[in-house]
Design a protein around this motif. Structure first.
Motif, PDB file in Angstrom:
ATOM      1  N   THR A 136      55.902  34.909  32.448  1.00 12.91           N
ATOM      2  CA  THR A 136      55.760  34.740  33.895  1.00 12.91           C
ATOM      3  C   THR A 136      55.302  36.563  34.934  1.00 12.91           C
ATOM      4  O   THR A 136      54.848  36.175  35.904  1.00 12.91           O
ATOM      5  CB  THR A 136      56.736  34.620  34.209  1.00 12.91           C
ATOM      6  N   VAL A 137      54.752  37.515  34.022  1.00  9.63           N
ATOM      7  CA  VAL A 137      54.082  38.322  34.413  1.00  9.63           C
ATOM      8  C   VAL A 137      53.170  38.292  33.348  1.00  9.63           C
ATOM      9  O   VAL A 137      52.960  38.580  32.637  1.00  9.63           O
ATOM     10  CB  VAL A 137      55.227  39.137  34.585  1.00  9.63           C
ATOM     11  N   GLU A 138      52.204  39.155  34.010  1.00  7.59           N
ATOM     12  CA  GLU A 138      50.886  39.709  33.792  1.00  7.59           C
ATOM     13  C   GLU A 138      50.454  40.797  34.161  1.00  7.59           C
ATOM     14  O   GLU A 138      50.016  41.111  35.417  1.00  7.59           O
ATOM     15  CB  GLU A 138      49.549  38.434  34.048  1.00  7.59           C
ATOM     16  N   TYR A 139      49.901  41.694  33.736  1.00  6.15           N
ATOM     17  CA  TYR A 139      50.019  42.981  33.562  1.00  6.15           C
ATOM     18  C   TYR A 139      48.131  43.740  34.168  1.00  6.15           C
ATOM     19  O   TYR A 139      47.915  43.445  32.768  1.00  6.15           O
ATOM     20  CB  TYR A 139      50.483  44.422  33.409  1.00  6.15           C
ATOM     21  N   ARG A 140      48.272  44.386  34.636  1.00  6.45           N
ATOM     22  CA  ARG A 140      46.621  44.773  35.084  1.00  6.45           C
ATOM     23  C   ARG A 140      46.942  46.194  35.483  1.00  6.45           C
ATOM     24  O   ARG A 140      47.465  46.450  36.247  1.00  6.45           O
ATOM     25  CB  ARG A 140      46.044  44.083  36.199  1.00  6.45           C
ATOM     26  N   SER A 141      45.416  46.990  35.686  1.00  5.38           N
ATOM     27  CA  SER A 141      45.430  47.931  35.752  1.00  5.38           C
ATOM     28  C   SER A 141      44.751  48.024  37.239  1.00  5.38           C
ATOM     29  O   SER A 141      44.233  49.290  38.510  1.00  5.38           O
ATOM     30  CB  SER A 141      44.585  48.875  35.480  1.00  5.38           C
ATOM     31  N   TRP A 142      44.702  46.947  37.694  1.00  6.27           N
ATOM     32  CA  TRP A 142      43.782  46.564  39.211  1.00  6.27           C
ATOM     33  C   TRP A 142      44.780  45.199  39.655  1.00  6.27           C
ATOM     34  O   TRP A 142      45.402  44.298  39.341  1.00  6.27           O
ATOM     35  CB  TRP A 142      43.065  46.005  39.055  1.00  6.27           C
ATOM     36  N   LYS A 143      44.572  45.618  41.512  1.00  5.74           N
ATOM     37  CA  LYS A 143      45.320  44.661  42.329  1.00  5.74           C
ATOM     38  C   LYS A 143      44.460  43.656  42.656  1.00  5.74           C
ATOM     39  O   LYS A 143      42.924  44.267  43.036  1.00  5.74           O
ATOM     40  CB  LYS A 143      46.316  45.411  42.911  1.00  5.74           C
ATOM     41  N   THR A 144      44.673  42.441  43.648  1.00  7.35           N
ATOM     42  CA  THR A 144      43.645  41.924  44.526  1.00  7.35           C
ATOM     43  C   THR A 144      44.876  41.471  45.338  1.00  7.35           C
ATOM     44  O   THR A 144      45.692  41.511  45.447  1.00  7.35           O
ATOM     45  CB  THR A 144      43.103  40.335  43.751  1.00  7.35           C
ATOM     46  N   ASP A 145      44.302  40.743  46.801  1.00  8.94           N
ATOM     47  CA  ASP A 145      44.882  40.903  47.744  1.00  8.94           C
ATOM     48  C   ASP A 145      44.931  39.518  48.055  1.00  8.94           C
ATOM     49  O   ASP A 145      45.442  38.193  47.915  1.00  8.94           O
ATOM     50  CB  ASP A 145      44.555  40.923  48.979  1.00  8.94           C
ATOM     51  N   TYR A 146      44.427  38.379  46.847  1.00 12.91           N
ATOM     52  CA  TYR A 146      44.233  36.939  46.770  1.00 12.91           C
ATOM     53  C   TYR A 146      45.672  36.480  46.133  1.00 12.91           C
ATOM     54  O   TYR A 146      45.917  36.884  45.126  1.00 12.91           O
ATOM     55  CB  TYR A 146      43.544  36.602  45.468  1.00 12.91           C
TER      56      TYR A 146
END
Length: 127
Positions: free
Chosen positions: A20-30
């Motif tokens: 239920t959680v995905e880790y990324r090195s970036w974000k998005t406003d979407y």
């Protein structure tokens, strides 16, 4: 629809409701519906190169100096279809997505309904 490619094992965990959680090195406003796609890397028990499900991207929170926690919500079951993945978010035409609400959690499918869906739409694409 916006799409995100992941390693196949992670895509399958999301489909199963185990991740239920995905880790990324970036974000998005979407925020909103997000098509989850399995990368083309062949990993046993996955569907390499296929869209696996749609989820709600609920929120993204800072999780560390270079990490973001993408919080995933409701899962929408679909008919898998081939997708050529890309980095970051990318667009996939909505008309490629065929939903199967009868097996969504909101409809409380029986084990028999889920097994039938899996046999018809998931199992044929498992590597």
């Amino acid at each position: 629809m916006k799409a995100l490619s992941l390693h196949g094992d992670y895509a399958m965990m999301i489909l199963a409701g185990e991740k239920t959680v995905e880790y990324r090195s970036w974000k998005t406003d979407y925020r909103g519906k997000l098509l989850i796609c399995s990368s083309a890397m062949k990993i046993r028990g996955t569907m390499p190169g296929y869209a696996t499900c749609v989820i709600d991207l609920v929120d993204i929170k800072k999780a560390g100096p270079r990490d973001y926690e993408w919080q995933l919500g409701k899962i929408y079951d679909i008919e898998p279809f081939p997708v050529k993945g890309k980095l970051h978010l990318y667009d996939v035409p909505d008309d490629k997505i065929v939903y199967h609400p009868e097996v969504d959690d909101d409809h409380h499918p029986t084990q028999e309904q889920w097994d039938e869906y899996q046999k018809k739409y998931i199992d044929p694409y498992i590597y």
